[in-house]
Scaffold this active site. Structure first.
Site, short mmCIF file in Angstrom:
data_model
loop_
_atom_site.label_atom_id
_atom_site.label_comp_id
_atom_site.label_asym_id
_atom_site.label_seq_id
_atom_site.Cartn_x
_atom_site.Cartn_y
_atom_site.Cartn_z
CG HIS A 172 -1.98 -0.98 1.24
ND1 HIS A 172 -3.23 -0.78 0.69
CD2 HIS A 172 -1.99 -2.23 1.75
CE1 HIS A 172 -3.96 -1.88 0.88
NE2 HIS A 172 -3.24 -2.77 1.52
CE LYS A 180 -6.34 14.01 -0.02
NZ LYS A 180 -6.58 12.75 -0.70
NE ARG A 181 -3.25 10.49 10.04
CZ ARG A 181 -2.91 9.54 10.91
NH1 ARG A 181 -3.73 8.53 11.16
NH2 ARG A 181 -1.77 9.59 11.56
CE LYS A 197 -2.37 10.94 2.73
NZ LYS A 197 -3.07 10.09 1.75
CB THR A 246 -10.11 4.79 -1.07
OG1 THR A 246 -9.55 5.19 0.19
CG2 THR A 246 -9.42 3.51 -1.53
CE LYS A 303 -13.98 6.08 0.90
NZ LYS A 303 -13.16 6.23 2.12
C1 26V Z 1 2.34 2.04 8.33
C2 26V Z 1 2.52 1.99 9.67
C3 26V Z 1 3.90 1.97 10.16
C4 26V Z 1 4.00 1.49 11.58
C5 26V Z 1 2.98 2.11 12.48
C6 26V Z 1 1.58 1.93 12.01
C7 26V Z 1 1.42 2.00 10.54
C8 26V Z 1 0.17 2.03 10.00
C9 26V Z 1 0.00 2.07 8.63
C10 26V Z 1 1.08 2.08 7.80
C11 26V Z 1 0.96 2.06 6.31
C12 26V Z 1 -0.03 2.95 5.79
C13 26V Z 1 -0.12 2.76 4.33
C14 26V Z 1 -1.41 3.29 3.78
O1 26V Z 1 -2.34 3.61 4.49
N1 26V Z 1 -1.46 3.36 2.49
C15 26V Z 1 -2.66 3.84 1.81
O2 26V Z 1 -3.40 2.71 1.42
C16 26V Z 1 -4.59 3.08 0.76
C17 26V Z 1 -5.35 1.81 0.47
O3 26V Z 1 -4.66 1.03 -0.46
C18 26V Z 1 -4.27 3.86 -0.49
O4 26V Z 1 -5.48 4.27 -1.09
C19 26V Z 1 -3.43 5.08 -0.15
O5 26V Z 1 -3.02 5.73 -1.34
C20 26V Z 1 -2.21 4.67 0.63
O6 26V Z 1 -1.49 5.81 1.09
#
Ligand code: 26V
Length: 799
Positions: free
Chosen positions: A357, A537-538, A543, A645, A649
């Protein structure tokens, strides 16, 4: 009276059941009941109706010995459940009538439910959409996650700055879950590995119990329901009675408290992995509990021959967070079930699949071999065996392994252990092939697939946007809800003035509701005719919320220069949280709030330009903002957003997009037509080249009067003490890693084209209609069908 779902209950049936639960489950008479009591009574009434198809589905899967999908994810960003369940059961009208009969306000009831915020952002919300689509398509599936006591933190603003407070959704009874005390597994950590007659025996030094909590997930029309099984941590021993009796109460409770920390809180950082021991333990806790549960169910249904596992089980790893599943499955098959390493490796590789992701290097998980060896000593051994087996089998180039520089690289581990690896949009998948996994891709050219993300139209259209849903039902029939491609039927109406007026009317209704609710709470009274421009978004540098706010400042300056100009009124809405330790993201939040305070009070410009930044953006807020948006901001630096995503929406809710060629924006633009999409900025390839040019930021700023002025106004202190922004300004001038400056002029010009287009109702409304009509592809039903056919090789249980 217990209504069965085969006959939809009437309004009277529902009202009777609600009163029954109010009395017998909540123990309250109507005259004493609070909104909370009523909400629980309504929830139990709806839950009763879900249980029937849920159990039928379990029986059908078991009796038919069907292959199941298991979705392992550290995050499920569900939001509220009640409204979605009512919609999926097709009971909106009956429930409206029942609540009216009881003298209750539906909005009050629905909004009393806390969001289940067990995720950070896109990845967690995708998992929730997938669970809904799996159920809607009748696919036997389980989601496995963690029952965090505290979901994502709540956000407040103090003096414009983000302040985090703990989230506590489980501080009140949670009517949707069933506690399964009989499904508990022991999860070990640490300790040592002993060699007994050539077999490895792991003696964990610590252990906790994983207890199952089940939430049913009901699909469209109530035909099928699956289980979201969340694991809560329990101590192996409750408390130390000796210490308690000796009066040392705090120490007596220590082991219990320690065990429970495992499922206490969701990690709030979705970019940087800080290599924290607790995070690794959480990942292993989820993964081991899930795999033990999967093997238990498999052997109960199919017997002891675990070689058949890949025929009956497809496991999807949502990013690398559960990637310890590879070594854990091998460990269970070898150490607990007596298979050889080679057999175990082969079975695991045919069962597991991995979705990537993100390409951001700081988000790729790595654990020091020291930490891995300390927390999971047996797993480190197995990882070394996997790495060695892969090296021997592939003659791979140096430095492509799992363990490099004393670190375990979870991406490589997940890749090597997966039957299929997928990216989440066409562009992202290309980049996965050509960048992060370029070497592994050359060795395994068939392994990487694309599955472009999608979102569920039940929550994001039917539930969130009643005015538009009614119009769609009226215009093309209600079939779109379960088959979003039917939106194509709108094409025929894209030139129909009556339809376009109704479409505008639906959008206006949503804008008025937003203006009178959320926005008026913030003290903002926008004209509903203004262009509602939304970026939610975050908060992340890539972004580029900074690009948006700098453009706002430049526009404000221009309006001041000609206050009698013919400006298109705009409301800029921002929403999003920053990771607590992400300084730059937090500074941008502060800046937006500072600029908002100044601009909103400006008597010269405020009829043309306002800013709203409601705090604590979450799923429920998204459901209010997205249907009210005219313009969707999808402005990441090209090559950085894996998919997005939210962009989908907005499109299906009839907002037009201003966006870069990034993530799924590329496919949205292809679908809706380039003429119905506001494109700006560098491509991914151009952006990479630009970044490599020394002094790119300074050169771009020198060429942009608009950007220079925006930075200058901040530096002068027009929006607040400038010292707070010096470091941010310095970073923008001298580093600008996400190319805000390089894309600024293109963005500014594109926004002015939007201003002009918005004033021409006919053009705007037609473009809106075509965006909706061509958004069917972005249903998560389509995505799930792709995973089913290409990766999982499963079919639906229902015809
Ligand atoms: C990484 C970590 C690192 C350790 C601590 C907790 C944590 C939590 C999440 C993540 C990875 C986040 C990656 C993410 O959210 N990617 C998003 O995924 C979406 C669904 O595929 C996508 O639409 C977004 O473009 C993408 O940024």
């Amino acid at each position: 009276m217990r209504p069965e779902l085969s006959e939809l209950p009437s309004a009277q049936d529902l009202a009777d059941q609600i009163l029954y639960h109010l009395t017998h489950t909540q123990g309250r008479g109507p005259e004493f009941a609070t909104v909370f009591d009523w909400r629980l009574a309504v929830s139990y009434t709806i839950r009763d109706l879900i249980v029937t198809p849920w159990m039928a589905g379990h029986r059908a899967s078991r009796d038919g010995k069907l292959k199941r999908v298991y979705y392992l994810s550290m995050e499920f960003l569900i939001g509220r459940i009640l409204g979605d369940a009512i919609v999926n059961l097709g009971l909106d009208q009956q429930m409206d009538a029942a609540l009216a009969q009881l003298g209750l306000d539906k909005t009050d009831i629905l909004e009393d439910e806390p969001d289940a915020a067990l995720g950070n952002g896109g990845l967690g919300r995708l998992a929730a959409c997938f669970m809904e689509s799996l159920a809607s398509l009748g696919v036997p599936a389980f989601g496995y996650g963690i029952r965090y006591e505290h979901g994502l933190f709540r956000q407040r603003f103090e003096g414009g700055q983000q302040v985090e407070t703990p989230e506590d959704w489980l501080n009140q009874p949670h009517p949707w879950e069933f506690t399964r005390i009989d499904y508990s597994y022991t999860i070990g950590f640490k300790g040592h590995v002993e060699n007994v007659d050539g077999h490895s025996v792991w003696h964990p030094g610590e252990s906790v119990i994983a207890r199952a909590y089940d939430t049913p997930v009901i699909g469209w029309q109530g035909k099928w329901a699956n289980t979201l099984r969340l694991w809560g941590a329990q101590p192996t021993n409750l408390f130390d009675l000796h210490r308690f009796n000796a009066g040392d109460y705090a120490a007596a409770a220590e082991p219990e408290a320690l065990a429970r920390t495992l499922s206490r809180v969701l990690y709030p950082d979705d970019t940087t992995d800080q290599g924290k021991e607790l995070r690794l333990k959480q990942e292993y806790f989820l993964t081991s509990a899930a795999l033990q549960d999967i093997i238990r169910r498999f052997t109960a249904e199919h017997g002891e021959d675990l070689a058949l596992l890949p025929d009956k089980v497809a496991i999807q790893l949502n990013d690398t967070h559960p990637a310890i599943a590879g070594p854990e499955l091998i460990r269970l098959l070898m150490d607990e079930h007596g298979l050889s390493f080679d057999q175990a490796l082969d079975i695991a590789r045919r069962t597991l699949n991995y979705t990537n992701h993100t390409l951001l290097p700081e988000a790729l998980e790595r654990w020091s071999t020291w930490l891995m060896g300390d927390v999971l000593p047996r797993h480190l051994q197995i990882i070394q065996m996997i790495d060695e087996a892969h090296r021997a089998a592939t003659h791979r180039p140096p430095h492509t392994g799992i363990i490099e520089h004393d670190e375990v690289r979870m991406g490589e581990l997940a890749f090597i252990m997966a039957g299929h690896v997928n990216g989440v949009s066409a562009l992202h998948t290309d980049l996965v092939r050509s960048t992060v996994f370029a070497d592994l891709h050359k060795l395994h050219p068939e392994r990487i697939l694309n599955q472009t993300n999608g979102v569920t139209p039940r929550r994001w259209l039917r539930l969130a946007n009643p005015p538009l849903s009614r119009l769609l039902d009226h215009t093309i029939g209600a079939g779109w809800t379960g088959d979003l491609d039917q939106l194509e039927g709108l094409e025929a109406h894209a030139e129909d003035a009556g339809f376009l007026a109704a479409l505008r009317g639906a959008k206006r209704q949503n804008k008025v509701v937003l203006a009178n609710g959320l926005l008026s709470d913030l003290g903002i009274k926008p004209d509903p005719e203004a262009l509602f421009d939304v970026q939610v978004k975050r908060m992340h540098e890539y972004k580029r919320q900074l690009l948006n706010i700098l453009e706002t400042i430049a526009l404000w300056h221009r309006i001041h220069e000609s206050p009698n100009g013919d400006w298109t009124p705009r409301l800029k809405i921002f929403g999003g949280k920053a990771a607590p330790g992400y300084w730059t993201a937090k500074t941008v939040i502060h800046l937006i709030n500072d600029v908002a305070r100044k601009i909103n009070d400006d008597p010269v410009t405020s009829k043309f330009l306002k800013i709203a930044y409601p705090p604590n953006y979450n799923v429920s807020m998204a459901e209010r903002l997205i249907p009210a948006a005219d313009l969707s901001e999808q402005i990441s630096t090209a090559g950085k957003e894996a998919s997005g995503t939210g962009n989908m929406k907005f499109t299906m809710n009839g907002a037009l997009t201003i966006g870069t060629l990034d993530g799924a924006n590329v496919e949205i633009r292809e679908m809706v037509g380039a003429e119905n999409f506001f494109l700006f900025g560098l491509t991914a390839a151009e952006a990479a080249a630009e970044k490599a040019r020394p002094g790119h930021a300074r050169a771009a700023i020198e060429k942009s009067e608009n950007m220079k002025v925006a930075l200058q106004l901040i530096a002068e202190g027009r929006f607040g003490r400038p010292e707070q922004y010096f470091a941010l300004l310095d970073r923008t001038w001298n580093d600008d890693p996400f190319l805000v400056a390089s894309d600024f002029e293109s963005y500014f010009a594109c926004q002015r084209r939007i201003d002009a287009t918005y004033r021409n109702h006919r053009d705007w409304d037609r473009m809106t209609a075509l965006n909706i009509a061509r958004s069917g592809y972005f249903s998560s039903d389509r995505t799930i069908r792709g995973y089913m056919a290409d990766i999982w090789k499963v079919g639906p249980a229902t015809p």
